[in-house]
Design a protein around this motif. Structure first.
Motif, PDB file in Angstrom:
ATOM      1  N   GLU A  21     -15.318 -56.448 -30.940  1.00 34.51           N
ATOM      2  CA  GLU A  21     -13.981 -56.498 -30.350  1.00 34.51           C
ATOM      3  C   GLU A  21     -13.282 -57.821 -30.659  1.00 34.51           C
ATOM      4  OE1 GLU A  21     -14.083 -55.234 -26.242  1.00 34.51           O
ATOM      5  OE2 GLU A  21     -14.621 -53.194 -26.834  1.00 34.51           O
ATOM      6  N   ALA A  22     -14.032 -58.916 -30.719  1.00 35.60           N
ATOM      7  CA  ALA A  22     -13.420 -60.208 -31.061  1.00 35.60           C
ATOM      8  C   ALA A  22     -12.887 -60.187 -32.493  1.00 35.60           C
ATOM      9  CB  ALA A  22     -14.438 -61.335 -30.885  1.00 35.60           C
ATOM     10  N   SER A  23     -13.546 -59.450 -33.370  1.00 39.31           N
ATOM     11  CA  SER A  23     -13.107 -59.392 -34.770  1.00 39.31           C
ATOM     12  C   SER A  23     -11.836 -58.566 -34.957  1.00 39.31           C
ATOM     13  CB  SER A  23     -14.218 -58.830 -35.660  1.00 39.31           C
ATOM     14  OG  SER A  23     -14.394 -57.442 -35.444  1.00 39.31           O
ATOM     15  N   LEU A  24     -11.469 -57.791 -33.959  1.00 37.62           N
ATOM     16  CA  LEU A  24     -10.279 -56.934 -34.047  1.00 37.62           C
ATOM     17  C   LEU A  24      -8.994 -57.713 -33.788  1.00 37.62           C
ATOM     18  CD1 LEU A  24     -11.574 -53.793 -32.112  1.00 37.62           C
ATOM     19  CD2 LEU A  24     -11.849 -54.355 -34.536  1.00 37.62           C
ATOM     20  N   ARG A  25      -9.152 -58.915 -33.275  1.00 35.08           N
ATOM     21  CA  ARG A  25      -8.019 -59.784 -32.935  1.00 35.08           C
ATOM     22  C   ARG A  25      -7.082 -59.086 -31.963  1.00 35.08           C
ATOM     23  NH1 ARG A  25      -7.191 -63.541 -38.070  1.00 35.08           N
ATOM     24  NH2 ARG A  25      -9.218 -64.565 -37.875  1.00 35.08           N
ATOM     25  N   GLU A  26      -5.837 -58.879 -32.335  1.00 36.38           N
ATOM     26  CA  GLU A  26      -4.853 -58.337 -31.391  1.00 36.38           C
ATOM     27  C   GLU A  26      -4.888 -56.816 -31.296  1.00 36.38           C
ATOM     28  OE1 GLU A  26      -2.917 -58.120 -35.342  1.00 36.38           O
ATOM     29  OE2 GLU A  26      -3.979 -59.741 -34.348  1.00 36.38           O
ATOM     30  N   LEU A  27      -5.697 -56.164 -32.102  1.00 32.82           N
ATOM     31  CA  LEU A  27      -5.746 -54.700 -32.085  1.00 32.82           C
ATOM     32  C   LEU A  27      -6.687 -54.186 -31.000  1.00 32.82           C
ATOM     33  CD1 LEU A  27      -6.094 -53.995 -35.902  1.00 32.82           C
ATOM     34  CD2 LEU A  27      -4.068 -53.594 -34.498  1.00 32.82           C
ATOM     35  N   SER A  28      -6.326 -53.063 -30.423  1.00 31.60           N
ATOM     36  CA  SER A  28      -7.254 -52.377 -29.520  1.00 31.60           C
ATOM     37  C   SER A  28      -8.327 -51.722 -30.385  1.00 31.60           C
ATOM     38  CB  SER A  28      -6.512 -51.306 -28.717  1.00 31.60           C
ATOM     39  OG  SER A  28      -6.143 -50.222 -29.567  1.00 31.60           O
ATOM     40  N   PRO A  29      -9.486 -51.423 -29.819  1.00 25.64           N
ATOM     41  CA  PRO A  29     -10.508 -50.707 -30.603  1.00 25.64           C
ATOM     42  C   PRO A  29      -9.989 -49.390 -31.182  1.00 25.64           C
ATOM     43  CG  PRO A  29     -11.501 -51.621 -28.629  1.00 25.64           C
ATOM     44  CD  PRO A  29     -10.005 -51.826 -28.507  1.00 25.64           C
ATOM     45  N   SER A  30      -9.141 -48.689 -30.442  1.00 29.47           N
ATOM     46  CA  SER A  30      -8.590 -47.420 -30.943  1.00 29.47           C
ATOM     47  C   SER A  30      -7.644 -47.652 -32.113  1.00 29.47           C
ATOM     48  CB  SER A  30      -7.854 -46.679 -29.826  1.00 29.47           C
ATOM     49  OG  SER A  30      -8.755 -46.296 -28.816  1.00 29.47           O
ATOM     50  N   ALA A  31      -6.778 -48.647 -32.006  1.00 31.22           N
ATOM     51  CA  ALA A  31      -5.855 -48.944 -33.109  1.00 31.22           C
ATOM     52  C   ALA A  31      -6.627 -49.399 -34.343  1.00 31.22           C
ATOM     53  CB  ALA A  31      -4.846 -50.016 -32.681  1.00 31.22           C
ATOM     54  N   ALA A  32      -7.649 -50.218 -34.132  1.00 32.75           N
ATOM     55  CA  ALA A  32      -8.480 -50.675 -35.257  1.00 32.75           C
ATOM     56  C   ALA A  32      -9.172 -49.492 -35.931  1.00 32.75           C
ATOM     57  CB  ALA A  32      -9.506 -51.690 -34.771  1.00 32.75           C
TER      58      ALA A  32
END
Length: 172
Positions: A21-32
């Motif tokens: 989750e930290a690697s996704l930055r500003e994205l939600s897990p679903s958006a990523a």
């Protein structure tokens, strides 16, 4: 003792989730997951993405609308009642950066292992992942954030098991 092992696995799962989750930055897990899936499989539809990401159709529409406003996704020409989706160059760049951060963070966890123990652990991971796989839909959902170029269909334990299940079902 088995419950202790399960408890430790849960702790590892929490570490993996936190680092991912930290690697996704500003994205939600679903958006990523939407971006990642379109990076490797352009042309998916909102309905297909909703199934893979595990969200409702209205939620998927809102996700895609938001990603489109950020100029990460574009809608293609409608084909009947469906519209294929694809990433913009900015979207592809975002996925490449996200994958690099995700893999570096997870590789950091594995760095605690000596090379021979890491190979053994990887072998056990393959066994666990294949053993947990129940269908192609499960495979798509589980691998929604994976770097598909690293773990292609011929070596992915989840994809290989899903293909085996499909062959078994077709032979019945």
């Amino acid at each position: 003792m088995q419950l202790l092992d399960a408890n430790k696995l849960g702790a590892l799962g929490a570490m993996i989730r936190d680092r991912t989750e930290a690697s996704l930055r500003e994205l939600s897990p679903s958006a990523a997951a939407v971006l990642s899936m379109l990076h490797f499989k352009p042309g998916l539809t909102t309905t297909e993405l909703a199934e893979v990401v595990g969200v409702s159709q209205p939620t998927a529409v809102r996700l895609i609308d938001g990603l489109e406003r950020q100029a990460l996704i574009v809608r293609g020409s409608p084909e009947g009642r469906v519209t294929p989706l694809s990433l913009t160059e900015t979207g592809h760049a975002q996925v490449r950066e996200m994958q690099a951060l995700r893999l570096a963070a997870l590789d950091g966890l594995l760095s605690a292992l000596q090379p021979d123990k890491r190979r053994h652990f990887a072998s056990m991971l393959d066994e666990i992942l294949a053993g947990a796989t129940t269908s192609r839909a499960f495979a798509r959902t589980t691998c929604r954030l994976c770097e598909h170029d690293l773990c292609g269909h011929e070596i992915c334990p989840i994809g290989c098991r899903a293909a085996e299940i499909e062959r078994e079902e077709s032979e019945r």
